[in-house]
Design an enzyme around this catalytic site. Sequence first.
Site, short mmCIF file in Angstrom:
data_model
loop_
_atom_site.label_atom_id
_atom_site.label_comp_id
_atom_site.label_asym_id
_atom_site.label_seq_id
_atom_site.Cartn_x
_atom_site.Cartn_y
_atom_site.Cartn_z
N ASP A 103 -11.60 53.69 112.88
CA ASP A 103 -12.45 53.17 111.81
C ASP A 103 -12.84 51.73 112.12
O ASP A 103 -12.17 51.04 112.89
CB ASP A 103 -11.69 53.20 110.48
CG ASP A 103 -11.36 54.62 110.04
OD1 ASP A 103 -12.05 55.56 110.49
OD2 ASP A 103 -10.41 54.77 109.26
N1 URA Z 1 -6.67 57.28 110.92
C1 URA Z 1 -7.45 56.56 110.09
O1 URA Z 1 -7.42 56.70 108.88
N2 URA Z 1 -8.27 55.65 110.65
C2 URA Z 1 -8.33 55.42 111.98
O2 URA Z 1 -9.07 54.56 112.42
C3 URA Z 1 -7.50 56.19 112.82
C4 URA Z 1 -6.69 57.12 112.26
#
Ligand code: URA
Length: 237
Positions: A103
Amino acid sequence: MRLDKLLSNMGYGSRKDVKLIVKNKRVTVNSKVIKDSGIKVDPNHDAIMVDGIKVEYKPYIYIMMNKPPGVISATEDRVDKTVIDLLTPEFKHYDPFPVGRLDKDTEGLLLITNDGQLAHQLLSPKKDIEKTYYARISGNVTDIDIEEFAKGVILEDGYQAKPAKLKIIQSGAKSEIEVTITEGKYHQVKRMFEAVGKKVIYLKRLSMGELRLDETLKLGTYRELNEAELSYCHSIK
Ligand code: URA
């Protein structure tokens, strides 16, 4: 492969730039000075030199980045900076892409490569490659959560996550944990904690399979994989 394409791919500039380098008699193939940048060469057999320095041809590039927050795991974006924007032209010209997504606000280990086969293996749900994250959680993470994660929590859309290993580093109103999962659904870790009534407030990926984040890499910096890391990558292909 055309000489100008090869040199351009290896970071010697555009085809036009390469044409000029060749015109200026700076390029030799098997010790012969070349005048035509369009000649065909075999990068695996011909000795290609620029200014007397051997051009080491490598078709693939493997980069470990410590992804900073605020950039997205994509090759291009109209609004946001991408992880590829952080690379120097020397690496960008391989047309690499991030293996899986973190993310925008997530930090940590991100593999960037142009090796599609490796990316496929690392991301294949069948391979069960473990990904470990460090997270800070708003809420008290307890042994009950460890059990729930081990069974497989049910996400808000009804999907039952695969069993995950949860380790509590520090409990309290704000907890610190490490979680290991083998899948990579959208917002997976955040949604798993939401499923047990808690919120991820900081997330960092520590490892993917045997690739561990090199903690000497500052946020936003990267390096090529070392021999041991490369041999792991080749072993799973
Ligand atoms: N899980 C998440 O919620 N975000 C990420 O970036 C990676 C795994």
